[in-house]
Write a protein that holds these residues in place. Structure first.
Motif, PDB file in Angstrom:
ATOM      1  N   THR A 276       0.838  -1.214   0.000  1.00 61.19           N
ATOM      2  CA  THR A 276       0.000   0.000   0.000  1.00 61.19           C
ATOM      3  C   THR A 276       0.869   1.258   0.000  1.00 61.19           C
ATOM      4  O   THR A 276       0.543   2.257  -0.637  1.00 61.19           O
ATOM      5  CB  THR A 276      -0.935   0.000   1.227  1.00 61.19           C
ATOM      6  OG1 THR A 276      -1.569  -1.279   1.303  1.00 61.19           O
ATOM      7  CG2 THR A 276      -1.983   1.079   1.136  1.00 61.19           C
ATOM      8  N   LYS A 277       1.996   1.184   0.718  1.00 61.99           N
ATOM      9  CA  LYS A 277       2.882   2.350   0.787  1.00 61.99           C
ATOM     10  C   LYS A 277       3.521   2.681  -0.554  1.00 61.99           C
ATOM     11  O   LYS A 277       3.697   3.844  -0.878  1.00 61.99           O
ATOM     12  CB  LYS A 277       3.984   2.113   1.829  1.00 61.99           C
ATOM     13  CG  LYS A 277       3.503   2.310   3.257  1.00 61.99           C
ATOM     14  CD  LYS A 277       4.566   2.070   4.319  1.00 61.99           C
ATOM     15  CE  LYS A 277       3.902   2.226   5.690  1.00 61.99           C
ATOM     16  NZ  LYS A 277       4.752   1.877   6.824  1.00 61.99           N
ATOM     17  N   TYR A 278       3.894   1.650  -1.291  1.00 61.87           N
ATOM     18  CA  TYR A 278       4.741   1.908  -2.468  1.00 61.87           C
ATOM     19  C   TYR A 278       4.129   1.546  -3.812  1.00 61.87           C
ATOM     20  O   TYR A 278       4.813   1.586  -4.816  1.00 61.87           O
ATOM     21  CB  TYR A 278       6.107   1.236  -2.280  1.00 61.87           C
ATOM     22  CG  TYR A 278       6.797   1.769  -1.040  1.00 61.87           C
ATOM     23  CD1 TYR A 278       7.162   3.120  -0.964  1.00 61.87           C
ATOM     24  CD2 TYR A 278       7.028   0.969   0.067  1.00 61.87           C
ATOM     25  CE1 TYR A 278       7.745   3.637   0.169  1.00 61.87           C
ATOM     26  CE2 TYR A 278       7.618   1.483   1.213  1.00 61.87           C
ATOM     27  CZ  TYR A 278       7.974   2.819   1.264  1.00 61.87           C
ATOM     28  OH  TYR A 278       8.550   3.332   2.391  1.00 61.87           O
TER      29      TYR A 278
ATOM     30  N   ALA B  12      11.634  15.093  11.821  1.00 65.47           N
ATOM     31  CA  ALA B  12      11.008  13.816  12.137  1.00 65.47           C
ATOM     32  C   ALA B  12       9.581  13.856  11.624  1.00 65.47           C
ATOM     33  O   ALA B  12       8.978  14.924  11.528  1.00 65.47           O
ATOM     34  CB  ALA B  12      11.002  13.542  13.640  1.00 65.47           C
ATOM     35  N   ARG B  13       9.081  12.692  11.258  1.00 63.41           N
ATOM     36  CA  ARG B  13       7.656  12.566  10.928  1.00 63.41           C
ATOM     37  C   ARG B  13       7.035  11.725  12.032  1.00 63.41           C
ATOM     38  O   ARG B  13       7.492  10.608  12.296  1.00 63.41           O
ATOM     39  CB  ARG B  13       7.468  11.885   9.575  1.00 63.41           C
ATOM     40  CG  ARG B  13       6.043  12.063   8.994  1.00 63.41           C
ATOM     41  CD  ARG B  13       5.779  11.089   7.858  1.00 63.41           C
ATOM     42  NE  ARG B  13       5.597   9.759   8.376  1.00 63.41           N
ATOM     43  CZ  ARG B  13       6.132   8.654   7.843  1.00 63.41           C
ATOM     44  NH1 ARG B  13       6.874   8.709   6.780  1.00 63.41           N
ATOM     45  NH2 ARG B  13       5.917   7.480   8.409  1.00 63.41           N
ATOM     46  N   VAL B  14       6.051  12.315  12.701  1.00 59.02           N
ATOM     47  CA  VAL B  14       5.455  11.629  13.838  1.00 59.02           C
ATOM     48  C   VAL B  14       4.072  11.130  13.419  1.00 59.02           C
ATOM     49  O   VAL B  14       3.260  11.896  12.906  1.00 59.02           O
ATOM     50  CB  VAL B  14       5.381  12.569  15.060  1.00 59.02           C
ATOM     51  CG1 VAL B  14       4.908  11.802  16.288  1.00 59.02           C
ATOM     52  CG2 VAL B  14       6.751  13.195  15.330  1.00 59.02           C
ATOM     53  N   ASP B  15       3.843   9.828  13.623  1.00 65.33           N
ATOM     54  CA  ASP B  15       2.630   9.168  13.129  1.00 65.33           C
ATOM     55  C   ASP B  15       1.670   8.852  14.273  1.00 65.33           C
ATOM     56  O   ASP B  15       2.096   8.384  15.328  1.00 65.33           O
ATOM     57  CB  ASP B  15       2.991   7.857  12.421  1.00 65.33           C
ATOM     58  CG  ASP B  15       3.942   8.046  11.233  1.00 65.33           C
ATOM     59  OD1 ASP B  15       4.192   9.197  10.840  1.00 65.33           O
ATOM     60  OD2 ASP B  15       4.429   7.027  10.705  1.00 65.33           O
ATOM     61  N   PHE B  16       0.397   9.069  14.018  1.00 60.72           N
ATOM     62  CA  PHE B  16      -0.631   8.882  15.050  1.00 60.72           C
ATOM     63  C   PHE B  16      -1.764   7.998  14.565  1.00 60.72           C
ATOM     64  O   PHE B  16      -2.043   7.916  13.371  1.00 60.72           O
ATOM     65  CB  PHE B  16      -1.262  10.236  15.408  1.00 60.72           C
ATOM     66  CG  PHE B  16      -0.323  11.152  16.132  1.00 60.72           C
ATOM     67  CD1 PHE B  16      -0.321  11.211  17.515  1.00 60.72           C
ATOM     68  CD2 PHE B  16       0.569  11.956  15.418  1.00 60.72           C
ATOM     69  CE1 PHE B  16       0.551  12.058  18.189  1.00 60.72           C
ATOM     70  CE2 PHE B  16       1.443  12.800  16.086  1.00 60.72           C
ATOM     71  CZ  PHE B  16       1.441  12.856  17.476  1.00 60.72           C
TER      72      PHE B  16
ATOM     73  N   LEU C   9      -0.104   8.043  19.903  1.00 57.76           N
ATOM     74  CA  LEU C   9       1.090   8.202  19.081  1.00 57.76           C
ATOM     75  C   LEU C   9       1.561   6.815  18.642  1.00 57.76           C
ATOM     76  O   LEU C   9       1.724   5.919  19.474  1.00 57.76           O
ATOM     77  CB  LEU C   9       2.189   8.928  19.867  1.00 57.76           C
ATOM     78  CG  LEU C   9       3.350   9.466  19.016  1.00 57.76           C
ATOM     79  CD1 LEU C   9       3.937  10.719  19.638  1.00 57.76           C
ATOM     80  CD2 LEU C   9       4.440   8.429  18.805  1.00 57.76           C
ATOM     81  N   ASN C  10       1.750   6.605  17.340  1.00 60.07           N
ATOM     82  CA  ASN C  10       2.228   5.307  16.858  1.00 60.07           C
ATOM     83  C   ASN C  10       3.746   5.241  16.859  1.00 60.07           C
ATOM     84  O   ASN C  10       4.330   4.383  17.502  1.00 60.07           O
ATOM     85  CB  ASN C  10       1.668   5.024  15.460  1.00 60.07           C
ATOM     86  CG  ASN C  10       2.327   3.806  14.797  1.00 60.07           C
ATOM     87  OD1 ASN C  10       2.777   2.892  15.485  1.00 60.07           O
ATOM     88  ND2 ASN C  10       2.400   3.809  13.483  1.00 60.07           N
ATOM     89  N   GLU C  11       4.407   6.166  16.164  1.00 64.15           N
ATOM     90  CA  GLU C  11       5.865   6.079  16.077  1.00 64.15           C
ATOM     91  C   GLU C  11       6.454   7.377  15.566  1.00 64.15           C
ATOM     92  O   GLU C  11       5.753   8.251  15.046  1.00 64.15           O
ATOM     93  CB  GLU C  11       6.274   4.927  15.149  1.00 64.15           C
ATOM     94  CG  GLU C  11       5.772   5.128  13.733  1.00 64.15           C
ATOM     95  CD  GLU C  11       6.687   4.522  12.680  1.00 64.15           C
ATOM     96  OE1 GLU C  11       7.796   4.063  13.008  1.00 64.15           O
ATOM     97  OE2 GLU C  11       6.288   4.533  11.510  1.00 64.15           O
ATOM     98  N   VAL C  12       7.783   7.462  15.723  1.00 62.47           N
ATOM     99  CA  VAL C  12       8.529   8.638  15.280  1.00 62.47           C
ATOM    100  C   VAL C  12       9.569   8.169  14.263  1.00 62.47           C
ATOM    101  O   VAL C  12      10.367   7.283  14.556  1.00 62.47           O
ATOM    102  CB  VAL C  12       9.234   9.300  16.485  1.00 62.47           C
ATOM    103  CG1 VAL C  12      10.078  10.488  16.036  1.00 62.47           C
ATOM    104  CG2 VAL C  12       8.202   9.743  17.521  1.00 62.47           C
ATOM    105  N   ASN C  13       9.534   8.735  13.069  1.00 63.53           N
ATOM    106  CA  ASN C  13      10.508   8.389  12.032  1.00 63.53           C
ATOM    107  C   ASN C  13      11.509   9.529  11.897  1.00 63.53           C
ATOM    108  O   ASN C  13      11.149  10.633  11.494  1.00 63.53           O
ATOM    109  CB  ASN C  13       9.790   8.168  10.697  1.00 63.53           C
ATOM    110  CG  ASN C  13       8.967   6.899  10.719  1.00 63.53           C
ATOM    111  OD1 ASN C  13       9.511   5.804  10.669  1.00 63.53           O
ATOM    112  ND2 ASN C  13       7.656   7.042  10.830  1.00 63.53           N
ATOM    113  N   THR C  14      12.774   9.253  12.234  1.00 66.81           N
ATOM    114  CA  THR C  14      13.759  10.344  12.234  1.00 66.81           C
ATOM    115  C   THR C  14      14.311  10.639  10.838  1.00 66.81           C
ATOM    116  O   THR C  14      14.911  11.695  10.638  1.00 66.81           O
ATOM    117  CB  THR C  14      14.921  10.059  13.205  1.00 66.81           C
ATOM    118  OG1 THR C  14      15.472   8.781  12.891  1.00 66.81           O
ATOM    119  CG2 THR C  14      14.428  10.068  14.647  1.00 66.81           C
TER     120      THR C  14
HETATM  121 MG    MG Z   1       4.743   4.159  10.264  1.00 69.45          MG
END
Ligand code: MG
Ligand code: ATP
Ligand code: MG
Ligand code: MG
Length: 339
Positions: free
Chosen positions: A243-245, A283-287, A298-303
């Motif tokens: 789904t992402k790509y 960072a992109r922070v996902d919720f 909060l799901n995760e933090v992508n640096t």
């Molecule tokens: Mg993610």
């Protein structure tokens, strides 16, 4: 004088290809009147490729092998004003490359050793963010040795969370190795897969309903700012690799159609998380937003989030009036800033 930038891409993780396509966009966008950019592709075996092979890797979208040991090549990084380590996943986004560059005394884009390492590991992230009072799903840790020696204990730990649950390698991205487990009969296969990719595996309770997925960009060092909030929409059961790509399987909505109150909470929580994890640069922070209950988790933090022209992070800043070229320029400036 023009700044000399070393752009690192590729690398050893399951996100090798994703990194190379991000790097193509960044390479094209760094303004040539300000920057002299040298790309170096890192092969899947972790070796740094010379210029011709790097060019080929960027064109092909992958580099299986070739190149020199990093310890032989890192001296060649001397003389650069900054490094842009556009690497995702282990051996790139997890503090390893950041440690190498710190030792070499070369400024670089993004979080340092601590912020990178803690944010890469989903369990460490959860522990730090829990102590900062940030709401998250319930979770458990399992390590490979336990799974090999005492699978029953690991299965019992998973059952504490109830089904469906998510099983994930603790240190990865792009949904590689992630399974949604509907019941006990699917658990072993999910754990085998996750443990084939990582020594540490996180078991996560699923949100009470299929969540809406909100993402926000953070930009800055010790006084960061948050972008508008974006939303991902897709038909698949969860936001998996395909789904992402795969073009057309997911839609980005910016700004997310949510209330002003939810948007404000997302941005506040993202900034708190960024500071709690000692992130820097970006960072992109996902919720997860569960509309039925109003829960925001909060799901995760992508640096080092995906960075193609159509990726969420640059799109979020574009909505805030910062175009792609301006954004990458800003990131280099932040790398050079004294903290
Ligand atoms: Mg993610
Ligand atoms: P990225 O590519 O953003 O780095 P990742 O590989 O680190 O992703 P996650 O963001 O942790 O993986 O999970 C991938 C997707 O799986 C989420 O976007 C969501 O669709 C789904 N998901 C993960 N955990 C949960 C959960 N606890 N409850 C509901 N859905 C979940
Ligand atoms: Mg991630
Ligand atoms: Mg990621």
């Amino acid at each position: 004088m023009k700044k000399r930038i070393l752009l690192l891409a590729g690398g050893q993780s399951g996100e090798h290809e994703v990194s190379l396509s991000s790097a193509r966009s960044v390479l094209a966008a760094l303004p040539r009147d300000q920057f002299d950019v040298t790309p170096v592709a890192i092969s899947k075996q972790g070796r740094w490729l010379p210029p011709t092979d790097t060019r080929q890797a960027l064109e092909n979208g992958a580099a299986e092998s070739g190149g020199d040991l990093v310890l032989h090549r890192v001296a060649s990084a001397e003389g650069y004003d900054a490094v842009f380590p556009l690497l995702h996943g282990p051996m790139g986004e997890d503090g390893t490359v950041q440690g190498l560059l710190t030792l070499a005394g070369i400024p670089f884009v993004g979080s340092g050793v601590l912020g990178s390492a803690v944010s890469m590991d989903k369990v460490m992230t959860k522990q730090v963010l829990a102590s900062a009072g940030i709401p998250q799903v319930d979770w458990r840790l399992a390590v490979r040795r336990e799974w090999q020696r005492d699978a029953q204990t690991v299965r019992a730990r998973a059952a504490e969370l109830d089904f469906p649950l998510f099983v994930k390698p603790a240190n990865l991205g792009s949904s590689v190795g992630i399974s949604k487990v509907g019941g006990p009969h699917e658990l072993d296969a999910a754990l085998d897969l996750a443990f084939s990719l990582d020594r540490r595996v996180i078991l996560e309770a699923m949100t009470t309903h299929k969540p809406r997925e909100l993402e926000v960009g953070v930009l800055g060092n010790d006084a960061p700012t948050a972008s508008p909030v974006g939303e991902l929409r897709f038909a698949s059961e969860f936001y998996d690799y395909e789904t992402k790509y795969t073009e057309g399987l997911a839609e980005i909505h910016i700004p997310a159609p949510i209330s002003g109150d939810v948007a404000r909470r997302v941005r506040e929580l993202a900034l708190s998380a960024f500071l709690a994890l000692d992130c820097a640069g970006l960072a992109r922070v996902d919720f997860f937003y569960v509309e039925e209950t109003g829960e925001l988790l909060l799901n995760e933090v992508n640096t080092m989030p995906g960075f193609t022209q159509t990726s969420m992070y640059p799109k979020l800043w574009e909505a805030a009036g910062i175009g792609y070229s301006e954004l990458v320029t800003r990131l280099v400036e932040l790398a050079l800033e004294q903290r």
